[in-house]
Design an enzyme around this catalytic site. Sequence first.
Site, mmCIF file in Angstrom:
data_model
loop_
_atom_site.group_PDB
_atom_site.id
_atom_site.type_symbol
_atom_site.label_atom_id
_atom_site.label_comp_id
_atom_site.label_asym_id
_atom_site.label_seq_id
_atom_site.Cartn_x
_atom_site.Cartn_y
_atom_site.Cartn_z
ATOM 1 N N GLU A 161 66.898 92.339 11.929
ATOM 2 C CA GLU A 161 67.420 93.082 13.091
ATOM 3 C C GLU A 161 68.858 93.584 12.918
ATOM 4 O O GLU A 161 69.730 93.310 13.743
ATOM 5 C CB GLU A 161 67.301 92.199 14.345
ATOM 6 C CG GLU A 161 65.858 91.760 14.601
ATOM 7 C CD GLU A 161 65.699 90.692 15.685
ATOM 8 O OE1 GLU A 161 66.687 90.384 16.383
ATOM 9 O OE2 GLU A 161 64.586 90.155 15.817
ATOM 10 N N GLU A 266 55.443 88.950 13.737
ATOM 11 C CA GLU A 266 55.801 88.645 15.128
ATOM 12 C C GLU A 266 54.957 89.416 16.141
ATOM 13 O O GLU A 266 55.457 89.952 17.121
ATOM 14 C CB GLU A 266 57.294 88.911 15.363
ATOM 15 C CG GLU A 266 58.175 88.192 14.354
ATOM 16 C CD GLU A 266 59.662 88.243 14.665
ATOM 17 O OE1 GLU A 266 60.029 88.497 15.812
ATOM 18 O OE2 GLU A 266 60.453 88.008 13.742
HETATM 19 O O1 9MR Z 1 60.323 82.824 19.346
HETATM 20 C C1 9MR Z 1 61.682 82.496 19.143
HETATM 21 C C2 9MR Z 1 62.198 81.723 20.350
HETATM 22 O O2 9MR Z 1 61.556 80.467 20.430
HETATM 23 C C3 9MR Z 1 63.698 81.553 20.240
HETATM 24 O O3 9MR Z 1 64.178 80.971 21.433
HETATM 25 C C4 9MR Z 1 64.362 82.892 20.005
HETATM 26 C C5 9MR Z 1 65.838 82.689 19.861
HETATM 27 O O4 9MR Z 1 66.535 83.745 19.463
HETATM 28 O O5 9MR Z 1 63.828 83.490 18.832
HETATM 29 C C6 9MR Z 1 62.472 83.771 18.948
HETATM 30 O O6 9MR Z 1 62.017 84.434 17.787
HETATM 31 C C7 9MR Z 1 62.605 85.699 17.507
HETATM 32 C C8 9MR Z 1 62.544 85.907 16.024
HETATM 33 O O7 9MR Z 1 63.148 84.824 15.356
HETATM 34 C C9 9MR Z 1 63.215 87.202 15.621
HETATM 35 N N1 9MR Z 1 62.645 88.328 16.337
HETATM 36 C C10 9MR Z 1 62.561 88.194 17.763
HETATM 37 C C11 9MR Z 1 61.840 86.893 18.121
HETATM 38 C C12 9MR Z 1 61.661 86.776 19.597
HETATM 39 O O8 9MR Z 1 62.893 86.654 20.202
#
Ligand code: 9MR
Length: 375
Positions: A161, A266
């Site tokens: 990102e 994802e």
């Molecule tokens: O699913 C993840 C969630 O449990 C966490 O709280 C969050 C924290 O930033 O990150 C989520 O996963 C993310 C992923 O690592 C990167 N892309 C976006 C995802 C959804 O936020």
Amino acid sequence: MKSRKIIPCWGAAALLLSVGCGSQTDEKISLKEALKDKFYIGTALSVAQFTGVDTLSERVARENFSAIVPENCMKSMFLQPAEGKFFFDEADKFVAWGEANGMWITGHCLVWHSQAPEWLCTDGSGKNVSPEALTERLRSHITAVVSRYRGRIKGWDVVNEAILEDGSWRKSKFYEILGEEFIPLAFRLAHEADPDAELYYNDYSMAFEGKRSAVVRLVKTLRERGLRIDAVGMQGHIGMDYPAIEEFEKSLLAFAEAGVKVMVTELDLTVLPSPNPNVGAAVETTFEYRQSLNPYAGGLPDSVATAWTGRMSDFFRIFLKHQDKISRVTLWGVCDGDSWRNGWPVPGRTDYALLFDRQGKAKPAVGEIIRLAGQ
Ligand code: 9MR
């Protein structure tokens, strides 16, 4: 194997039952079996799932998926919470679980502005560290993490990102301190730590034209500079009316055309209303809970469930159409109850974003995907 017949004509009902309880015979085939010669079908795992706490999702993951990625435990704030103090216990268990279950294992993620520890980019007084100091910190983090799992973790989300929807660079701490050079730096360090590992750039909202062009430019720049990049990860945090499937497909083709594989990472499909149609997956953007934003707390009406199945299947139709370009499709979670979508962008909602319901039962979309894969 593309022409193989996998579903007997009596099949749909029995098939759904069989994938739901996980038994596999010649006639009753699991999701991962059905997609075996197409691409990996993966899921994100939470710590509870690979440490024996959440045995329901663990079983569903083991029986239905062929690839795993850690939902949180390999993010830098967990792996190196204080400078030089690494915490590998959970990551070690994640990798061991993947190996014991024959999974393709991806690491997520080496450099991400979110879930990074405070100390990484700032000094004790909160000021940005120098470019030299950040370079050194990235070097020690990436080297320690990637070399620990050398030969075991098969691919890494190296940078996550870094680009905004309009194609401009995200003004993260990494960017403030090192400019866009932090990206090639991270790819070089990861490659040095494990020359055999695949390396990926991963981002959301990839159907936007500006982001599409910027990611293509990034891939080309890295390659022109002789750096390894194997694939682009298109995060699939999608909704019932966004993105336009044609735009998603255009990006998929543009990335493949730039010379890399595409991974759909994802993947989750929310059915809930969004207070902001344009939020992508920016975890920092949240909204207050209102009951009107949580319409399906008591269950999903059949009409909505059917529309969900249709939309998920439409996406898989595109993935299968371009299977020569796609190496992996990964769901962001196992069962509906596990999904981060229940808590974002509005906390405390009930969403239905994944392929397995809260009881671990395969949804009709699973049977539909299996059917599509057999055509
Ligand atoms: O699913 C993840 C969630 O449990 C966490 O709280 C969050 C924290 O930033 O990150 C989520 O996963 C993310 C992923 O690592 C990167 N892309 C976006 C995802 C959804 O936020």
